[in-house]
Design a protein around this motif. Sequence first.
Motif, PDB file in Angstrom:
ATOM      1  N   ASN A   1      50.499  42.111  -5.941  1.00  0.00           N
ATOM      2  CA  ASN A   1      50.150  43.456  -4.914  1.00  0.00           C
ATOM      3  C   ASN A   1      49.022  42.784  -3.628  1.00  0.00           C
ATOM      4  N   LYS A   2      49.523  41.528  -3.486  1.00  0.00           N
ATOM      5  CA  LYS A   2      48.507  41.011  -2.321  1.00  0.00           C
ATOM      6  C   LYS A   2      47.230  40.908  -2.360  1.00  0.00           C
ATOM      7  N   ILE A   3      46.352  39.952  -2.528  1.00  0.00           N
ATOM      8  CA  ILE A   3      45.298  39.728  -2.700  1.00  0.00           C
ATOM      9  C   ILE A   3      44.546  40.008  -1.309  1.00  0.00           C
ATOM     10  N   ASP A   4      43.278  40.801  -1.415  1.00  0.00           N
ATOM     11  CA  ASP A   4      42.724  41.191  -0.245  1.00  0.00           C
ATOM     12  C   ASP A   4      41.625  40.273  -0.134  1.00  0.00           C
ATOM     13  N   THR A   5      41.874  39.119   0.707  1.00  0.00           N
ATOM     14  CA  THR A   5      40.979  38.163   0.865  1.00  0.00           C
ATOM     15  C   THR A   5      39.989  38.459   1.820  1.00  0.00           C
ATOM     16  N   ILE A   6      40.248  39.316   2.851  1.00  0.00           N
ATOM     17  CA  ILE A   6      39.072  39.649   3.563  1.00  0.00           C
ATOM     18  C   ILE A   6      38.037  40.625   2.807  1.00  0.00           C
ATOM     19  N   LYS A   7      38.556  41.400   1.911  1.00  0.00           N
ATOM     20  CA  LYS A   7      37.510  42.118   1.195  1.00  0.00           C
ATOM     21  C   LYS A   7      36.751  41.113   0.302  1.00  0.00           C
ATOM     22  N   LEU A   8      37.336  40.034  -0.335  1.00  0.00           N
ATOM     23  CA  LEU A   8      36.710  39.122  -1.227  1.00  0.00           C
ATOM     24  C   LEU A   8      35.775  38.363  -0.512  1.00  0.00           C
TER      25      LEU A   8
ATOM     26  N   PHE B   1      33.961  39.596   2.174  1.00  0.00           N
ATOM     27  CA  PHE B   1      32.695  40.405   2.186  1.00  0.00           C
ATOM     28  C   PHE B   1      32.035  40.382   0.727  1.00  0.00           C
ATOM     29  N   ASP B   2      32.910  40.462  -0.502  1.00  0.00           N
ATOM     30  CA  ASP B   2      32.198  40.462  -1.846  1.00  0.00           C
ATOM     31  C   ASP B   2      31.480  39.153  -2.014  1.00  0.00           C
ATOM     32  N   SER B   3      32.037  37.982  -1.657  1.00  0.00           N
ATOM     33  CA  SER B   3      31.297  36.589  -1.678  1.00  0.00           C
ATOM     34  C   SER B   3      30.100  36.673  -1.037  1.00  0.00           C
ATOM     35  N   LYS B   4      30.038  37.144   0.168  1.00  0.00           N
ATOM     36  CA  LYS B   4      29.068  36.902   1.128  1.00  0.00           C
ATOM     37  C   LYS B   4      27.902  37.897   0.862  1.00  0.00           C
ATOM     38  N   PHE B   5      28.325  39.121   0.702  1.00  0.00           N
ATOM     39  CA  PHE B   5      27.246  40.201   0.624  1.00  0.00           C
ATOM     40  C   PHE B   5      26.672  40.143  -0.911  1.00  0.00           C
ATOM     41  N   ASN B   6      27.550  39.744  -1.798  1.00  0.00           N
ATOM     42  CA  ASN B   6      26.910  39.683  -3.241  1.00  0.00           C
ATOM     43  C   ASN B   6      26.271  38.277  -3.837  1.00  0.00           C
ATOM     44  N   GLY B   7      26.566  37.438  -2.776  1.00  0.00           N
ATOM     45  CA  GLY B   7      26.190  36.146  -3.288  1.00  0.00           C
ATOM     46  C   GLY B   7      26.678  35.310  -4.468  1.00  0.00           C
ATOM     47  N   ILE B   8      28.547  35.791  -4.427  1.00  0.00           N
ATOM     48  CA  ILE B   8      28.996  35.194  -5.556  1.00  0.00           C
ATOM     49  C   ILE B   8      29.707  34.167  -5.091  1.00  0.00           C
ATOM     50  N   ASP B   9      29.788  33.294  -6.053  1.00  0.00           N
ATOM     51  CA  ASP B   9      30.626  31.971  -5.781  1.00  0.00           C
ATOM     52  C   ASP B   9      32.076  32.277  -5.951  1.00  0.00           C
ATOM     53  N   GLN B  10      33.039  31.668  -4.991  1.00  0.00           N
ATOM     54  CA  GLN B  10      34.179  31.776  -4.779  1.00  0.00           C
ATOM     55  C   GLN B  10      35.196  31.834  -6.091  1.00  0.00           C
TER      56      GLN B  10
ATOM     57  N   ARG C   1      41.315  22.803   1.162  1.00  0.00           N
ATOM     58  CA  ARG C   1      40.861  24.184   1.356  1.00  0.00           C
ATOM     59  C   ARG C   1      39.833  24.892   0.503  1.00  0.00           C
ATOM     60  N   THR C   2      39.227  25.919   0.872  1.00  0.00           N
ATOM     61  CA  THR C   2      38.471  26.667  -0.099  1.00  0.00           C
ATOM     62  C   THR C   2      39.493  27.473  -0.932  1.00  0.00           C
ATOM     63  N   ILE C   3      39.092  28.041  -1.978  1.00  0.00           N
ATOM     64  CA  ILE C   3      39.985  28.909  -2.925  1.00  0.00           C
ATOM     65  C   ILE C   3      40.482  29.984  -2.078  1.00  0.00           C
ATOM     66  N   LEU C   4      39.648  30.676  -1.454  1.00  0.00           N
ATOM     67  CA  LEU C   4      39.938  31.944  -0.547  1.00  0.00           C
ATOM     68  C   LEU C   4      40.844  31.357   0.535  1.00  0.00           C
ATOM     69  N   ASP C   5      40.637  30.486   1.190  1.00  0.00           N
ATOM     70  CA  ASP C   5      41.773  29.897   2.033  1.00  0.00           C
ATOM     71  C   ASP C   5      43.152  29.799   1.508  1.00  0.00           C
ATOM     72  N   GLN C   6      43.046  29.165   0.578  1.00  0.00           N
ATOM     73  CA  GLN C   6      44.313  28.872  -0.159  1.00  0.00           C
ATOM     74  C   GLN C   6      45.199  30.064  -0.662  1.00  0.00           C
ATOM     75  N   ILE C   7      44.370  31.218  -0.997  1.00  0.00           N
ATOM     76  CA  ILE C   7      44.822  32.180  -1.532  1.00  0.00           C
ATOM     77  C   ILE C   7      45.380  32.937  -0.113  1.00  0.00           C
ATOM     78  N   THR C   8      44.548  32.911   0.864  1.00  0.00           N
ATOM     79  CA  THR C   8      45.127  33.694   2.168  1.00  0.00           C
ATOM     80  C   THR C   8      46.402  32.989   2.445  1.00  0.00           C
ATOM     81  N   LEU C   9      46.278  31.683   2.594  1.00  0.00           N
ATOM     82  CA  LEU C   9      47.662  31.130   3.078  1.00  0.00           C
ATOM     83  C   LEU C   9      48.725  31.383   2.169  1.00  0.00           C
ATOM     84  N   ASP C  10      48.605  31.379   0.799  1.00  0.00           N
ATOM     85  CA  ASP C  10      49.587  31.788  -0.026  1.00  0.00           C
ATOM     86  C   ASP C  10      50.205  33.351   0.166  1.00  0.00           C
TER      87      ASP C  10
END
Length: 256
Positions: free
Chosen positions: A40-47, A49-58, A236-245
């Motif tokens: 269903n396509k991973i929304d890495t833009i939302k992720l 925000f989730d990472s930065k706003f909530n201080g969550i490790d990727q 790459r970062t994990i988010l970059d890898q998922i975004t590229l995929d």
Amino acid sequence: MANTYLNFITDEHLLKCIASLHRSYVKTKNDINKPKFYNNKIDTIKLTFDSKFNGIDQEELIDAELLRQIDKSINNFIGTFHEDILGGVVGYEKGNLSGFDIKATDNTLFADIKNKHNTMNSSSAESLFQKLSNYADRYRNEQAKCYWAQILAKGSFNEKWKAIINGKEYSHSRVFKISGDQFYALVTQQSDALFQLYKVLPQAIENYMHTAVQVQNVQEHSAVSHIKSQAEVSGRTILDQITLDNFGYYLGFGRL
């Protein structure tokens, strides 16, 4: 084995139930390959925000996304966990695909356990009521009481299940709906049994994770672990890898 955690089931049974649930978690995560994870396509833009706003490790964020995707299966596993737990109470047994989830060995009680109160549509509710009514009628000599047990219910209750389903009124003198706390109390004859379980779970799980019970070389090889490995190789970062995929065909994204 001693009852150091709970007095209505043995420590051995509790740890066995935890081990079974852990295996189900791991198997389900490992069964999700990359195509399924990306379905269903991973929304890495939302992720992001989730990472930065909530201080969550990727890595934690992506693991959480995986758990979100398998949430329905996990809810089913939790329901099975409660069946397993109560099946270890003296005088009760688990159904094991017999049509009921838990029953009294003297056939005075039958129950279908749902982890959440809102997991059934009208057709499922109708089918469940008919099934419970059939058990009540089949074991009328035992005066069997049959229950729809809702572990996570809206309120604490034990009452006759009367409902209008698909325009038809349903009721039976020995068919009930009951909240998780009261069902645990009914089966164990201890009013706070579910609370007792809640209180001991953190320590019991921690002990399980540090004992030979789980030393079966259960390794997690889910889609997420594969993605993490790809990211390490590519730099790459994990988010970059998922975004590229997911979006490598979008303008500019191929430069990741």
